[in-house]
Design an enzyme around this catalytic site. Structure first.
Site, PDB file in Angstrom:
ATOM      1  N   HIS A   1       5.318 -15.040   9.725  1.00  0.00           N
ATOM      2  CA  HIS A   1       6.531 -14.840  10.523  1.00  0.00           C
ATOM      3  C   HIS A   1       6.687 -15.885  11.627  1.00  0.00           C
ATOM      4  CE1 HIS A   1       7.575 -11.178   8.458  1.00  0.00           C
ATOM      5  NE2 HIS A   1       6.338 -10.738   8.612  1.00  0.00           N
TER       6      HIS A   1
ATOM      7  N   GLN B   1       1.400  -5.269   6.264  1.00  0.00           N
ATOM      8  CA  GLN B   1       0.029  -5.755   6.120  1.00  0.00           C
ATOM      9  C   GLN B   1      -0.804  -5.325   7.322  1.00  0.00           C
ATOM     10  OE1 GLN B   1       0.207  -9.469   4.251  1.00  0.00           O
ATOM     11  NE2 GLN B   1      -1.926 -10.027   4.557  1.00  0.00           N
TER      12      GLN B   1
ATOM     13  N   GLN C   1      13.413 -13.152   6.824  1.00  0.00           N
ATOM     14  CA  GLN C   1      12.274 -12.394   7.339  1.00  0.00           C
ATOM     15  C   GLN C   1      10.959 -13.167   7.232  1.00  0.00           C
ATOM     16  OE1 GLN C   1       9.843  -9.915   5.070  1.00  0.00           O
ATOM     17  NE2 GLN C   1      10.735  -8.037   5.894  1.00  0.00           N
TER      18      GLN C   1
ATOM     19  N   SER D   1       7.897  -5.576   7.739  1.00  0.00           N
ATOM     20  CA  SER D   1       7.606  -6.790   6.975  1.00  0.00           C
ATOM     21  C   SER D   1       7.609  -6.479   5.478  1.00  0.00           C
ATOM     22  CB  SER D   1       6.278  -7.395   7.441  1.00  0.00           C
ATOM     23  OG  SER D   1       6.087  -8.670   6.879  1.00  0.00           O
TER      24      SER D   1
END
Length: 314
Positions: free
Chosen positions: A202, A9, A251, A93
């Site tokens: 995260h 992102q 994750q 990610s």
């Protein structure tokens, strides 16, 4: 050895992939398949916006994946298999999902749906106005971790991304993030950039999304990978679907260990990194992480044509 990497992102922009769509007819079927899988005209949002619609995490994540996959499709249609030009893969990610689709561990439709669910769950895990993320320039992971370990911050603030030496992203509740920023400035941070995000990704505030993805991934069947992947949270080189699923779950709240991922590439003998997808964020990070690596970015008609023409020398 060569590695392919897929961005996360922040690489999105309205109009991304349009030159590929206009010049490579085979990309149309990829856009149509994702639109159908999501029951929405994601392709229209990608090409025409508005920007705030594309910036919604539930749209951003499948959109970035889609651009990576149309590039893979263009190569496949010219009889260039992933294993012909890469030995290892990784993704930043959400880019880890794109990598798994490119390696045929997930189908395109599976990946689009998982990322739609992931993006929506992350977006809804914590109120937008209550969370924050900030990029810290000029301090390393250990220096920031030392500040965070002082335990003087009442609310959640954690390292979300360890991107490169001197480029680390923190994430958490806005009050703690603001206080940590002040402490880091006093420790010598050269620059702080507050990120325009819809949620504090995260970190432990994403636990509701983590459980959502655990349920989704447990019920998702994975195929055999074409080549191994290095995952964000474990740094292990693997093709094992159970390990991959568990690491995708971890994750959601875990740190994206990109600096260490690049170090692992070097340890495994990688000499060239090929970034596939929108923008060139990972190419720029590789300059800082492993400056001796050769770098290729595939994000446009021109870059792809040059790559295809010289693929025998890749």
């Amino acid at each position: 050895m060569k590695a392919i990497v897929f961005p996360g992102q922040g690489s999105q922009f309205v109009g991304m992939g349009k030159d590929l769509f206009d010049n490579f007819p085979e990309t149309k079927i990829i856009f149509e398949e994702v639109d159908e899988a999501l029951n929405q005209k994601l392709s229209d949002i990608i090409f025409n916006g508005p920007d705030e619609e594309l910036m919604l995490t539930e749209n951003t994540q499948p959109a970035i994946m889609l651009i990576g996959m149309i590039i893979i499709e263009i190569l496949k249609k010219r009889n260039f298999k992933v294993q012909d030009f890469a030995d290892i893969a990784a993704g930043h990610s959400l880019g880890e999902y794109t990598a798994l689709a490119a390696l045929e561990g997930l189908t395109l439709s599976q990946t689009a749906r998982l990322l739609k669910i992931r993006g929506k769950a992350m977006q809804e895990s914590f109120p937008k106005s209550k969370g924050a993320m900030a990029a810290i320039i000029g301090l390393n992971f250990d220096e920031i971790e030392e500040v965070l370990s002082e335990k003087k911050y009442k609310n959640v603030c954690q390292i979300a991304n360890d991107n490169a030496p001197g480029q680390v992203v923190i994430s958490g509740e806005i009050e703690s993030v603001e206080k940590v920023i002040e402490s880091l400035k006093s420790k010598g941070a050269k620059k702080v950039i507050k990120l325009p995000v819809s949620a504090p990704f995260h970190c432990d505030l994403m636990k509701p999304a983590k459980e959502t993805m655990r349920n989704e991934l447990e019920n998702t069947e994975f195929g055999d990978l074409l080549i191994p992947i290095i995952q964000n949270v474990s740094l292990d080189l693997t093709t094992d679907s159970d390990a991959i699923k568990e690491n995708l779950v971890k994750q959601v709240t875990g740190t994206v260990r990109w600096r260490e991922t690049m170090n692992k590439f070097v340890e495994h003998g990688v000499t060239k990194v090929i970034e596939i997808g929108a923008g060139n964020v990972l190419t720029n990070l590789s300059k800082r992480n492993a400056p001796n690596l050769q770098r290729v970015t595939l994000n446009s008609k021109e870059s792809l044509e040059i790559f295809i023409e010289g693929i025998d020398s890749v």
